[in-house]
Scaffold this motif. Structure first.
Motif, short mmCIF file in Angstrom:
data_model
loop_
_atom_site.label_atom_id
_atom_site.label_comp_id
_atom_site.label_asym_id
_atom_site.label_seq_id
_atom_site.Cartn_x
_atom_site.Cartn_y
_atom_site.Cartn_z
N LEU A 1 13.74 81.85 -43.28
CA LEU A 1 14.18 82.01 -41.88
C LEU A 1 13.30 83.00 -41.11
O LEU A 1 13.45 83.16 -39.90
CB LEU A 1 15.65 82.49 -41.84
N ASP A 2 12.40 83.64 -41.86
CA ASP A 2 11.50 84.59 -41.23
C ASP A 2 10.25 83.83 -40.74
O ASP A 2 9.60 83.14 -41.52
CB ASP A 2 11.12 85.65 -42.28
N TYR A 3 9.95 83.96 -39.47
CA TYR A 3 8.84 83.19 -38.87
C TYR A 3 7.52 83.36 -39.63
O TYR A 3 6.78 82.41 -39.83
CB TYR A 3 8.68 83.62 -37.40
N ASP A 4 7.27 84.61 -40.08
CA ASP A 4 6.00 84.90 -40.76
C ASP A 4 5.82 84.14 -42.07
O ASP A 4 4.70 84.02 -42.58
CB ASP A 4 5.87 86.40 -41.03
N SER A 5 6.93 83.66 -42.64
CA SER A 5 6.83 82.96 -43.93
C SER A 5 6.34 81.53 -43.74
O SER A 5 6.06 80.82 -44.71
CB SER A 5 8.19 82.92 -44.62
N GLY A 6 6.29 81.07 -42.50
CA GLY A 6 5.89 79.68 -42.25
C GLY A 6 7.08 78.74 -42.38
O GLY A 6 6.96 77.54 -42.22
N GLY A 7 8.25 79.32 -42.72
CA GLY A 7 9.48 78.52 -42.78
C GLY A 7 9.65 77.69 -44.04
O GLY A 7 10.55 76.86 -44.13
N HIS A 8 8.78 77.92 -45.04
CA HIS A 8 8.87 77.08 -46.25
C HIS A 8 10.00 77.56 -47.17
O HIS A 8 10.15 78.76 -47.38
CB HIS A 8 7.57 77.12 -47.04
N TYR A 9 10.74 76.61 -47.70
CA TYR A 9 11.81 76.93 -48.63
C TYR A 9 11.67 76.02 -49.84
O TYR A 9 11.73 74.78 -49.71
CB TYR A 9 13.16 76.71 -47.93
N GLU A 10 11.44 76.61 -51.01
CA GLU A 10 11.32 75.80 -52.23
C GLU A 10 11.75 76.64 -53.41
O GLU A 10 11.21 77.72 -53.64
CB GLU A 10 9.87 75.33 -52.42
N ILE A 11 12.75 76.15 -54.13
CA ILE A 11 13.27 76.95 -55.24
C ILE A 11 14.09 76.04 -56.18
O ILE A 11 14.67 75.05 -55.74
CB ILE A 11 14.13 78.12 -54.68
N PRO B 1 26.74 72.45 -65.93
CA PRO B 1 25.93 73.04 -64.86
C PRO B 1 24.84 72.05 -64.43
O PRO B 1 24.37 71.26 -65.24
CB PRO B 1 25.31 74.28 -65.51
N LYS B 2 24.47 72.13 -63.17
CA LYS B 2 23.45 71.20 -62.65
C LYS B 2 22.23 72.02 -62.20
O LYS B 2 22.38 72.97 -61.45
CB LYS B 2 24.07 70.48 -61.45
N VAL B 3 21.06 71.61 -62.69
CA VAL B 3 19.84 72.30 -62.24
C VAL B 3 19.27 71.50 -61.07
O VAL B 3 19.09 70.28 -61.19
CB VAL B 3 18.79 72.41 -63.36
N VAL B 4 19.02 72.17 -59.95
CA VAL B 4 18.50 71.45 -58.79
C VAL B 4 17.21 72.09 -58.28
O VAL B 4 16.97 73.28 -58.48
CB VAL B 4 19.52 71.42 -57.62
N LYS B 5 16.44 71.24 -57.61
CA LYS B 5 15.22 71.74 -56.96
C LYS B 5 15.42 71.54 -55.46
O LYS B 5 15.67 70.42 -55.02
CB LYS B 5 14.02 70.95 -57.45
N ALA B 6 15.36 72.64 -54.71
CA ALA B 6 15.58 72.54 -53.27
C ALA B 6 14.25 72.66 -52.55
O ALA B 6 13.38 73.43 -52.95
CB ALA B 6 16.50 73.67 -52.83
N LYS B 7 14.10 71.87 -51.49
CA LYS B 7 12.89 71.95 -50.69
C LYS B 7 13.29 71.79 -49.23
O LYS B 7 14.05 70.88 -48.90
CB LYS B 7 11.94 70.82 -51.11
N GLY B 8 12.85 72.69 -48.39
CA GLY B 8 13.23 72.59 -46.98
C GLY B 8 12.25 73.27 -46.06
O GLY B 8 11.25 73.85 -46.50
N LYS B 9 12.54 73.19 -44.77
CA LYS B 9 11.63 73.78 -43.78
C LYS B 9 12.47 74.28 -42.61
O LYS B 9 13.44 73.64 -42.21
CB LYS B 9 10.66 72.68 -43.33
N THR B 10 12.08 75.42 -42.06
CA THR B 10 12.81 75.97 -40.91
C THR B 10 12.11 75.58 -39.62
O THR B 10 10.88 75.57 -39.54
CB THR B 10 12.85 77.51 -41.01
N LEU B 11 12.95 75.27 -38.64
CA LEU B 11 12.43 74.96 -37.31
C LEU B 11 12.65 76.21 -36.45
O LEU B 11 13.75 76.78 -36.45
CB LEU B 11 13.25 73.79 -36.75
N PHE B 12 11.62 76.67 -35.74
CA PHE B 12 11.75 77.88 -34.92
C PHE B 12 11.64 77.51 -33.44
O PHE B 12 10.96 76.54 -33.09
CB PHE B 12 10.63 78.86 -35.27
#
Ligand code: ADP
Length: 381
Positions: A99-109, A121-132
């Motif tokens: 959510l921080d603009y300087d990070s480029g908005g990339h989310y992957e974990i 338990p379920k193991v998941v891979k999340a991938k997303g992007k923030t719009l500013f």
């Protein structure tokens, strides 16, 4: 007064823009349907976080995975509560970072969901992007989650198998190594040069096999996080000297030079760093023609000890240098295909150096040779 011609032109313009609008809306619908189809076919869970309200919208799958009722709007807090405790902090940090603009908005974990309504338990891979927005404020963070539980289990099974086989192979090899040593002692005074040579060669091959098996064991230990560094203070230059001397004993085909540098005092795992230098040296030998020169440089710079191994061998293309440190990666070309290996040496070296808070890399020019280098922090006074 607007005359009739002007009215007609305006009407025509409106009709034309309506037509364009209908066309765009139609194309948008098609593309939305296609995206929806792809999401369903890949069994992806979707999320769309509003950073202002801290609430998610998502498809039914994400609600099922997080154990929330279908009609429920997901609160970020509610969702993070079902994330395994060991992963929770990392996930919250990754979201804040995205959510921080300087990070480029990339989310992957990747993380584990421990939903009380679900036994496993379920193991998941999340991938997303923030719009500013234009003020660089986050407007939405949207993306998808993929269930990678099976994939993780497969990897685990593969690791367990490698660990088990390597372990089983070690016992007979240790006896074999012992017998070779005894035979060498028994024949020490023997004049039969051929026999002595054969025993020496057997010892070299047993050592090679032992190193290979240790590599596999280390790999499975790294994968399961069971590797522990045993750090001690030592002078890196001395270790380089020892490794080069050992390498020269088993390989006489290349000229190996070490360029002197100021004493580099480090606090590190001596065996593991030795393993890295050995690996870089043996690769330099393996991947360059006989008689070529190999040079080991060292220096201190910005609080780090830097070691590099330069060869005059076949070199590596730019595309390959990016993947060399991946597990099991080997360059696939005619020349490399004739050289045996498993592609784990550099992977292990990179793991070892990263765990020392250092860096490893390569610069190379195909046909002219390569420079593999690493740095680790110098011991602070
Ligand atoms: P292995 O040598 O067992 O295949 P490594 O992980 O040590 O595994 O190396 C991975 C790959 O990187 C090798 O297969 C080879 O293609 C390439 N490589 C490594 N070192 C060199 C080098 N000094 N010169 C050219 N290619 C190299």
């Amino acid at each position: 007064m607007i005359d009739i011609t002007q009215q007609m032109t305006a009407l025509q313009a409106i009709q034309e823009s309506e037509e364009v609008y209908r066309k765009i809306a139609g194309e948008l619908r098609i593309s939305r349907d296609e995206t929806q189809l792809a999401i369903e076919a890949a069994a992806l869970a979707t999320f769309d976080l509003n950073p202002q309200t801290g609430k998610f919208k998502g498809n039914d799958l994400i609600k099922e995975w997080f154990g929330l009722k279908p009609e429920e709007e997901i609160e970020l807090k509610k969702a993070t509560d079902v994330i395994a405790e060991s992963d929770r902090g990392r996930v919250i940090e990754a979201i804040q970072n995205a959510l921080d603009y300087d990070s480029g908005g990339h989310y992957e974990i990747s993380y584990t969901i421990v939903n009380p309504l679900n036994a496993k338990p379920k193991v998941v891979k999340a991938k997303g992007k923030t719009l500013f927005n234009e003020l660089q404020e986050p407007v939405r963070l949207s993306g998808v989650l993929q269930d990678i539980t099976e994939q993780r289990q497969d990897e685990q099974r593969k690791n367990d198998f490698i660990a088990m086989v390597s372990h089983e192979l070690k016992t007979p090899l240790t006896s074999l190594s012992g017998y070779v040593q005894i035979l060498q002692l028994m024949t020490r005074k023997n004049e039969d040069q051929k026999l002595n040579d054969m025993l020496e060669k057997s010892k070299t091959q047993v050592t090679k096999m032992n190193n290979l098996i240790n590599g596999f064991l280390d790999m499975s230990r790294f994968e399961s996080g069971k590797i522990h560094l045993q750090k001690v203070d030592f002078i890196l230059n001395e270790l380089i000297g020892e490794v080069v001397a050992d390498t020269k004993l088993v390989s006489i085909t290349h000229e190996i030079n070490v360029l002197e540098c100021t004493p580099l005092l480090v606090n590190a795992d001596k065996d593991k760093i030795g393993q890295v230098i050995t690996n870089l040296l043996s690769n330099a030998i393996k991947y360059s023609p006989e008689g070529k020169r190999i040079t080991v440089h060292c220096k201190a710079q910005n609080g780090y000890a830097i070691v590099s191994v330069t060869d005059e061998g076949m070199g590596i293309t730019k595309a390959n240098t990016l993947k060399l440190f991946d597990r099991f990666y080997r360059v696939e070309d005619k020349q490399s295909a004739t050289i045996s290996g498993f592609g784990i040496g550099l992977y292990l070296s990179a793991e070892i150096i990263e765990r020392h808070e250092g860096h490893i890399g390569v610069e190379s020019e195909p046909g002219h040779g390569s420079v593999f280098y690493f740095d680790i922090p110098l011991k602070k006074d």
